[in-house]
Design an enzyme around this catalytic site. Structure first.
Site, short mmCIF file in Angstrom:
data_model
loop_
_atom_site.label_atom_id
_atom_site.label_comp_id
_atom_site.label_asym_id
_atom_site.label_seq_id
_atom_site.Cartn_x
_atom_site.Cartn_y
_atom_site.Cartn_z
CB SER A 17 97.50 26.42 44.61
OG SER A 17 97.86 27.39 45.57
CD GLU A 19 94.25 34.96 42.08
OE1 GLU A 19 94.00 34.70 43.27
OE2 GLU A 19 94.45 36.11 41.64
CE1 TYR A 51 81.08 35.01 39.45
CE2 TYR A 51 80.99 36.72 41.14
CZ TYR A 51 80.35 35.89 40.23
OH TYR A 51 78.99 35.97 40.07
CB ALA A 53 83.53 43.84 41.79
N GLY A 111 85.08 40.87 48.50
CA GLY A 111 85.16 41.58 47.23
C GLY A 111 85.42 43.06 47.44
CG ASP A 112 88.49 44.94 45.38
OD1 ASP A 112 88.98 44.72 46.50
OD2 ASP A 112 89.06 44.66 44.30
CE LYS A 171 88.34 36.02 56.23
NZ LYS A 171 89.01 36.76 55.12
CD GLN A 182 96.99 41.24 48.10
OE1 GLN A 182 97.45 40.62 47.14
NE2 GLN A 182 95.85 41.91 48.07
CG PHE A 222 97.49 45.42 42.59
CD1 PHE A 222 96.18 45.84 42.50
CD2 PHE A 222 97.75 44.14 43.08
CE1 PHE A 222 95.13 45.02 42.90
CE2 PHE A 222 96.71 43.32 43.47
CZ PHE A 222 95.39 43.76 43.38
CG HIS A 272 97.58 30.81 45.87
ND1 HIS A 272 96.96 29.81 45.16
CD2 HIS A 272 96.89 31.95 45.61
CE1 HIS A 272 95.93 30.33 44.49
NE2 HIS A 272 95.88 31.62 44.74
#
Length: 307
Positions: A17, A19, A51, A53, A111-112, A171, A182, A222, A272
């Protein structure tokens, strides 16, 4: 250098997959869809579109997702969603827009923080307080695939790994069907994490996130923000190649290919790939591993006619 090519029997049931992130300019849009076209040759199981923030890229994300589904023909395009900067009503409306556009797979994230990575997270007034709550809301809408995040080296805001895994279990209990990790570079870290996840009774697929290194300095920066680490051995392989782009590309290709091959030989079947909307390095990695490219539709039609 490690062996980095899989035998045909080893790669027969592997799935990929990819991203992508929504483009900000016309030039970036052209690059995104050229990259998607290039990587479609590897027949991904699904792709995801990020998407921003607080919905900062909402319109661009929606447009990119629609085009990926209806123009590129990638039916299983997953839309990222976050809890940040929006009320439940606003998020629910966005979910409806994605569903109406043909989305049947979501990546549900907290989200961050609105103050950026490292700032203190506070739920938005009237919004979903956590990714688990967002998962439950999407699950209530129907039988969708719902992917969530996982952190082999612990989320930087988590107290410890056990707390991190407890959140993952929440979740899953809320309806998540897959976890995408991650990025990481030490496969032993991932294997230890996966063992703890399974001991906690979490049975959903945990898909390793692979980041081929286009720019070492950016990746190190990062990684420091998101709680990941770059091993000294990898830094040593790349740091001296800043002035040799072709050699750097070759070495980065080998590093990512070696990681995938090693994970596959440990029993992982899904991968991924964080593409950064660029195809040359990713395609080089997958070619080196031994993934087959699907012939373009025009070539397939020609072959069929010849037969």
């Amino acid at each position: 250098m490690a062996i980095h090519t899989l035998y045909p029997a080893e790669r027969g049931n592997l799935r990929l997959s990819f991203e992508y992130f929504p483009p900000k300019t016309d030039e970036m849009e052209a690059q995104l869809f050229q990259t998607a076209a290039d990587l479609c040759a590897f027949d991904p199981h699904f792709v995801t579109m990020t998407y921003g923030a607080g919905g900062s890229t909402k319109a661009r994300s929606l447009t990119a997702v629609r085009r990926m589904i209806h123009e590129m023909g990638v039916a299983n395009t997953a839309a990222h969603l976050t809890c940040v900067g929006a009320t439940k009503v606003e998020v629910d409306a966005i979910v409806t827009e994605f569903i109406d556009s043909g989305v049947r797979h979501f990546v549900a994230l907290r989200g961050d923080p609105q103050g950026g990575i490292g700032a203190c997270y506070e739920p938005f007034p009237g919004g979903y307080e956590s990714s688990a709550a967002l998962v439950a809301a999407i699950r209530a809408r129907g039988d969708f695939e719902i992917s969530v995040s996982a952190y082999p080296e612990k989320h930087p805001e988590s107290r410890d790994v056990d707390a991190d895994i407890d959140m993952l279990k929440r979740k899953v209990d809320s309806g998540a069907t897959r976890a995408l990790t991650q990025f990481f570079f030490d496969n032993d870290d991932f294997e230890r994490y996966l063992e703890r996840v399974r001991r906690a009774g979490i049975a959903i697929p945990v898909v390793p996130g692979i980041l081929p290194i286009n720019n070492l300095a950016q990746v190190r920066k990062f990684a420091g923000l998101c709680g990941a680490s770059v091993p000294d051995a990898i830094i040593a392989r790349l740091a001296h190649l800043d002035e040799s782009p072709q050699e750097r590309l070759k070495e980065a290709t080998h590093i990512a290919a070696e990681q995938i091959v090693d994970l596959a030989r440990r029993g992982l079947r899904d991968f991924h790939i964080y593409t950064m909307n660029r195809s040359p390095l990713v395609a080089g990695v997958l070619d080196l591993v031994g993934f087959e490219r699907r012939a373009p539709a025009s070539a397939q039609r020609s072959a069929g006619a010849a037969a």
